[in-house]
Design an enzyme around this catalytic site. Sequence first.
Site, PDB file in Angstrom:
ATOM      1  N   CYS A 247      -4.797  -2.216  -2.248  1.00 51.54           N
ATOM      2  CA  CYS A 247      -3.617  -1.337  -2.193  1.00 51.54           C
ATOM      3  C   CYS A 247      -3.731  -0.193  -3.205  1.00 51.54           C
ATOM      4  CB  CYS A 247      -2.315  -2.106  -2.415  1.00 51.54           C
ATOM      5  SG  CYS A 247      -2.056  -3.425  -1.251  1.00 51.54           S
TER       6      CYS A 247
ATOM      7  N   GLN B 117       0.747  -5.655 -13.621  1.00 57.81           N
ATOM      8  CA  GLN B 117      -0.459  -6.309 -14.153  1.00 57.81           C
ATOM      9  C   GLN B 117      -0.472  -6.380 -15.675  1.00 57.81           C
ATOM     10  OE1 GLN B 117      -2.414  -7.863 -12.165  1.00 57.81           O
ATOM     11  NE2 GLN B 117      -2.067  -6.900 -10.177  1.00 57.81           N
TER      12      GLN B 117
ATOM     13  N   HIS C 249      -1.299   1.969  -7.757  1.00 55.73           N
ATOM     14  CA  HIS C 249      -1.099   1.088  -6.600  1.00 55.73           C
ATOM     15  C   HIS C 249      -0.223   1.853  -5.607  1.00 55.73           C
ATOM     16  CE1 HIS C 249       0.679  -2.316  -4.362  1.00 55.73           C
ATOM     17  NE2 HIS C 249      -0.323  -3.055  -4.803  1.00 55.73           N
TER      18      HIS C 249
ATOM     19  N   LYS D 158       3.567 -12.807 -10.200  1.00 55.69           N
ATOM     20  CA  LYS D 158       2.338 -12.578 -10.973  1.00 55.69           C
ATOM     21  C   LYS D 158       2.456 -13.142 -12.393  1.00 55.69           C
ATOM     22  CE  LYS D 158       1.264  -8.236  -8.557  1.00 55.69           C
ATOM     23  NZ  LYS D 158       0.282  -8.471  -7.496  1.00 55.69           N
TER      24      LYS D 158
ATOM     25  N   ASP E 138       4.535   0.943 -14.328  1.00 47.21           N
ATOM     26  CA  ASP E 138       4.318  -0.146 -13.384  1.00 47.21           C
ATOM     27  C   ASP E 138       3.647  -1.264 -14.177  1.00 47.21           C
ATOM     28  OD1 ASP E 138       3.195  -1.935 -11.630  1.00 47.21           O
ATOM     29  OD2 ASP E 138       2.405  -0.417 -10.253  1.00 47.21           O
TER      30      ASP E 138
HETATM   31  N1  C6P Z   1      -0.904  -6.002  -6.544  1.00 47.24           N
HETATM   32  C1  C6P Z   1      -3.016  -7.070  -6.029  1.00 47.24           C
HETATM   33  O1  C6P Z   1      -3.724  -7.887  -5.428  1.00 47.24           O
HETATM   34  P1  C6P Z   1       4.597  -6.522  -5.427  1.00 47.24           P
HETATM   35  O2  C6P Z   1       3.826  -6.620  -4.143  1.00 47.24           O
HETATM   36  O3  C6P Z   1       5.847  -5.696  -5.267  1.00 47.24           O
HETATM   37  O4  C6P Z   1       4.819  -7.824  -6.090  1.00 47.24           O
HETATM   38  O5  C6P Z   1       3.628  -5.736  -6.452  1.00 47.24           O
HETATM   39  C2  C6P Z   1       3.090  -4.503  -6.100  1.00 47.24           C
HETATM   40  C3  C6P Z   1       2.140  -4.018  -7.148  1.00 47.24           C
HETATM   41  C4  C6P Z   1       2.489  -2.900  -7.873  1.00 47.24           C
HETATM   42  N2  C6P Z   1       1.715  -2.451  -8.855  1.00 47.24           N
HETATM   43  C5  C6P Z   1       0.564  -3.060  -9.195  1.00 47.24           C
HETATM   44  C6  C6P Z   1      -0.255  -2.524 -10.310  1.00 47.24           C
HETATM   45  C7  C6P Z   1       0.150  -4.191  -8.489  1.00 47.24           C
HETATM   46  O6  C6P Z   1      -0.976  -4.790  -8.842  1.00 47.24           O
HETATM   47  C8  C6P Z   1       0.953  -4.666  -7.430  1.00 47.24           C
HETATM   48  C9  C6P Z   1       0.499  -5.842  -6.611  1.00 47.24           C
HETATM   49  C10 C6P Z   1      -1.508  -7.119  -5.861  1.00 47.24           C
HETATM   50  O7  C6P Z   1      -3.507  -6.239  -6.785  1.00 47.24           O
HETATM   51  C11 C6P Z   1      -1.127  -7.210  -4.420  1.00 47.24           C
HETATM   52  S1  C6P Z   1      -1.462  -5.714  -3.522  1.00 47.24           S
END
Ligand code: C6P
Length: 434
Positions: free
Chosen positions: A393, A232, A152, A255, A229
């Site tokens: 992203c 997910q 990401h 999430k 990370d």
């Molecule tokens: N992915 C998706 O629709 P934040 O925005 O800081 O809560 O998370 C960022 C982020 C970082 N790593 C991974 C693997 C992610 O999936 C995400 C967030 C969302 O896939 C929004 S772009």
Amino acid sequence: GADVDAGTNVVTGADMATGTNTATGESTTHSPDFAKIRLDFPVLAREVNGRPLVYLDSAASSQMPAQVAERIDHYHRYEHANVHRGIHTLSQEATDAFEQTRDRVQHFLGAANRSEIIFTSGTTDSINLVAHSYGGSTLRPGDEILLTQMEHHANIVPWQMIAERTGAKILVADVDEHGNLDLDDLRTKLSNRTKIVALVHVSNALGTVNPVQTIIRMAREQGAIVLLDGAQSAPHQPVNVQELDCDFYAFSAHKVCGPTGFGILYGKKELLEAMPPYRGGGEMISRVSFEGTTYEEPPFRFEAGTPPIAAAIGLGAAIEYLQSIGMEQIALRERELLEEATKKLAAVDGLRIIGNPAERSAVLPFVMDGIHASDIGTLLDKQGIAVRTGHHCAQPIHDRYGLDATARASFAFYNSSEDIDRLVEGLEFVKTFF
Ligand code: C6P
């Protein structure tokens, strides 16, 4: 009127179904009643564009059960005060509720110490903290940071910024045509120059569950530290940072059925203790004078300023809620949904699921012949079906497959077979426009 003491315990549909012991947070072995659990989510009962909502965008943000929303509301109505500052009762109560989340997260992640749990504004903020504080203070010109093609942007851009500042170099491990990490390629890119390996536990774009235990072992042999990370993975499977032996692990509250604007960084105690602060201000200091300032120990060293107290309490309630169902049970349920959805989507003529990784979380990216992903998303929305479209992203992995966009259906334990049938029906309807 509300009972002022009632806001501290979260009782879920799962409790009724399974006899879960909320005091211990352990669920019993028989399967929870997921139809009943679904009723905990008020938004799933609403209509969108004249049809019952089908929410298939939990990878972007999961929905919030009433128990969590009510806990946050209760704090705002009856418990609000600043934390760690006041001698008065209200402030002490707020501090207790706020700090209880640290204990819950420690338990949720299997961390050895509560001081290893740092409150941040989300996964993005957590990774920036590690990149700037750990990376900024340890990386030297010629050192290497190893990432993967399926990251990401939140696990790419902070490293690019810190590489530019320190003269470190970024290497990228390849992903094969199925959506698996190429471990041979990763091995050749690991060396004693590698200082940091930062990779996604579960890919948001492909759903790939990476063999992180193997990769962490490989990184250790070269003396590198590993950041996972977990944006997910935390929502969908049990995670134990001590068993994984990762050095850092990041996830977002929104999430895991919690609120936005809040997240977690787990870091090993000895690493955190050696790291400089990332932001300065109140709360993170031991003593301030114009001659010089000394800093608090972790976790407070990394938590400058008044934190989002309600969000922290909300995450605590969300974790209690998830644990009352059981992360194992959640993983099993989502696996069933993924298998059913994969089978039914694969049968849609002209639809291609992207990737077929060895292990997949409940994320299904797909494209359709002659129909742009954004048109799929728009036409599904007209039928009350929410999916995400675009590059999610994660542009480098889309470049890898020569795609500018996919449609992505992502599932959570509160989804149902009916949701999958509505998606398939919806896609057949989309095709009638082309
Ligand atoms: N992915 C998706 O629709 P934040 O925005 O800081 O809560 O998370 C960022 C982020 C970082 N790593 C991974 C693997 C992610 O999936 C995400 C967030 C969302 O896939 C929004 S772009």
